[in-house]
Motif scaffolding. Structure first.
Motif, PDB file in Angstrom:
ATOM      1  N   ILE A   1      -0.785  -4.115   1.113  1.00 16.20           N
ATOM      2  CA  ILE A   1      -0.815  -2.781   0.644  1.00 16.20           C
ATOM      3  C   ILE A   1       0.255  -2.315  -0.381  1.00 16.20           C
ATOM      4  O   ILE A   1       0.187  -1.955  -1.577  1.00 16.20           O
ATOM      5  CB  ILE A   1      -1.018  -1.883   1.753  1.00 16.20           C
ATOM      6  N   LYS A   2       1.517  -3.075   0.088  1.00 15.14           N
ATOM      7  CA  LYS A   2       2.749  -2.884  -1.157  1.00 15.14           C
ATOM      8  C   LYS A   2       2.430  -3.532  -2.301  1.00 15.14           C
ATOM      9  O   LYS A   2       2.674  -2.965  -3.406  1.00 15.14           O
ATOM     10  CB  LYS A   2       3.798  -3.115  -0.293  1.00 15.14           C
ATOM     11  N   THR A   3       2.052  -4.715  -2.261  1.00 12.85           N
ATOM     12  CA  THR A   3       2.007  -5.584  -3.386  1.00 12.85           C
ATOM     13  C   THR A   3       0.755  -5.252  -4.228  1.00 12.85           C
ATOM     14  O   THR A   3       0.850  -5.126  -5.563  1.00 12.85           O
ATOM     15  CB  THR A   3       1.801  -7.095  -3.337  1.00 12.85           C
ATOM     16  N   TYR A   4      -0.503  -4.520  -3.570  1.00 13.12           N
ATOM     17  CA  TYR A   4      -1.443  -3.841  -4.250  1.00 13.12           C
ATOM     18  C   TYR A   4      -0.923  -2.783  -4.914  1.00 13.12           C
ATOM     19  O   TYR A   4      -1.011  -2.516  -6.303  1.00 13.12           O
ATOM     20  CB  TYR A   4      -2.632  -3.539  -3.310  1.00 13.12           C
ATOM     21  N   GLU A   5      -0.111  -1.905  -4.437  1.00 10.85           N
ATOM     22  CA  GLU A   5       0.347  -0.621  -5.147  1.00 10.85           C
ATOM     23  C   GLU A   5       1.123  -0.948  -6.207  1.00 10.85           C
ATOM     24  O   GLU A   5       1.243  -0.414  -6.976  1.00 10.85           O
ATOM     25  CB  GLU A   5       0.982   0.265  -4.015  1.00 10.85           C
ATOM     26  N   ASP A   6       2.240  -2.162  -5.862  1.00 10.64           N
ATOM     27  CA  ASP A   6       2.988  -2.471  -6.958  1.00 10.64           C
ATOM     28  C   ASP A   6       2.243  -3.006  -8.233  1.00 10.64           C
ATOM     29  O   ASP A   6       2.610  -2.568  -9.468  1.00 10.64           O
ATOM     30  CB  ASP A   6       4.000  -3.579  -6.591  1.00 10.64           C
ATOM     31  N   ARG A   7       1.486  -3.574  -8.203  1.00 13.94           N
ATOM     32  CA  ARG A   7       0.504  -4.276  -9.413  1.00 13.94           C
ATOM     33  C   ARG A   7      -0.249  -3.158 -10.068  1.00 13.94           C
ATOM     34  O   ARG A   7      -0.173  -3.035 -11.239  1.00 13.94           O
ATOM     35  CB  ARG A   7      -0.605  -5.120  -8.430  1.00 13.94           C
ATOM     36  N   GLN A   8      -0.822  -2.146  -9.153  1.00 19.13           N
ATOM     37  CA  GLN A   8      -1.453  -1.109  -9.823  1.00 19.13           C
ATOM     38  C   GLN A   8      -0.476  -0.059 -10.672  1.00 19.13           C
ATOM     39  O   GLN A   8      -0.808   0.411 -11.619  1.00 19.13           O
ATOM     40  CB  GLN A   8      -2.028  -0.200  -8.699  1.00 19.13           C
ATOM     41  N   ARG A   9       0.809   0.086 -10.065  1.00 17.64           N
ATOM     42  CA  ARG A   9       1.938   0.814 -10.699  1.00 17.64           C
ATOM     43  C   ARG A   9       2.261   0.436 -11.965  1.00 17.64           C
ATOM     44  O   ARG A   9       2.273   0.870 -12.954  1.00 17.64           O
ATOM     45  CB  ARG A   9       3.016   1.186  -9.668  1.00 17.64           C
TER      46      ARG A   9
ATOM     47  N   SER B   1       0.283  -4.678   5.754  1.00 18.29           N
ATOM     48  CA  SER B   1       1.737  -3.861   5.107  1.00 18.29           C
ATOM     49  C   SER B   1       1.999  -4.516   3.668  1.00 18.29           C
ATOM     50  O   SER B   1       2.117  -3.618   2.686  1.00 18.29           O
ATOM     51  CB  SER B   1       2.482  -3.410   6.076  1.00 18.29           C
TER      52      SER B   1
END
Length: 106
Positions: free
Chosen positions: A25-33, A22
């Motif tokens: 996933i959150k850190t990946y989404e933050d980096r992508q954003r 979890s």
């Protein structure tokens, strides 16, 4: 891809793995954003705009509450009714005056 035998893991290990996944996933989404936002801001700047100009969002400005009360002795002194009471309100209430008499719209 990792080849984990989830059936062989106990509940504690599964919950630790779930928390790690979890978080990943959150850190990946933050980096992508952040990457996408930086690219969009760069493209907007390249064209002479800010991203806020193009999206119509004025940015983060605090909402100003309109004044609800006015000092009859000094019309420049107002209070929205939120936050700390100004000295002139405190003084008037201490004298037994009603807050309603300072209302701008009655």
């Amino acid at each position: 891809m990792l080849d984990l035998d989830l059936d062989a893991m106990d509940l504690g290990d599964l919950k630790k793995l779930q928390a790690k996944v979890s978080n990943a996933i959150k850190t990946y989404e933050d980096r992508q954003r952040k990457t996408a936002l930086a690219e969009l801001e760069a493209k907007a700047a390249e064209m002479g705009f800010s991203l806020a100009d193009l999206t119509g969002q004025p940015g983060r400005k605090s909402k100003v509450n309109p004044p609800k009360y006015r000092n009859p002795e000094d019309g420049t002194q107002t209070w929205s009714g939120r936050g700390r009471q100004p000295a002139w309100i405190k003084d008037a209430l201490a004298k037994g005056e009603s807050l309603d008499q300072f209302l701008i719209v009655k």
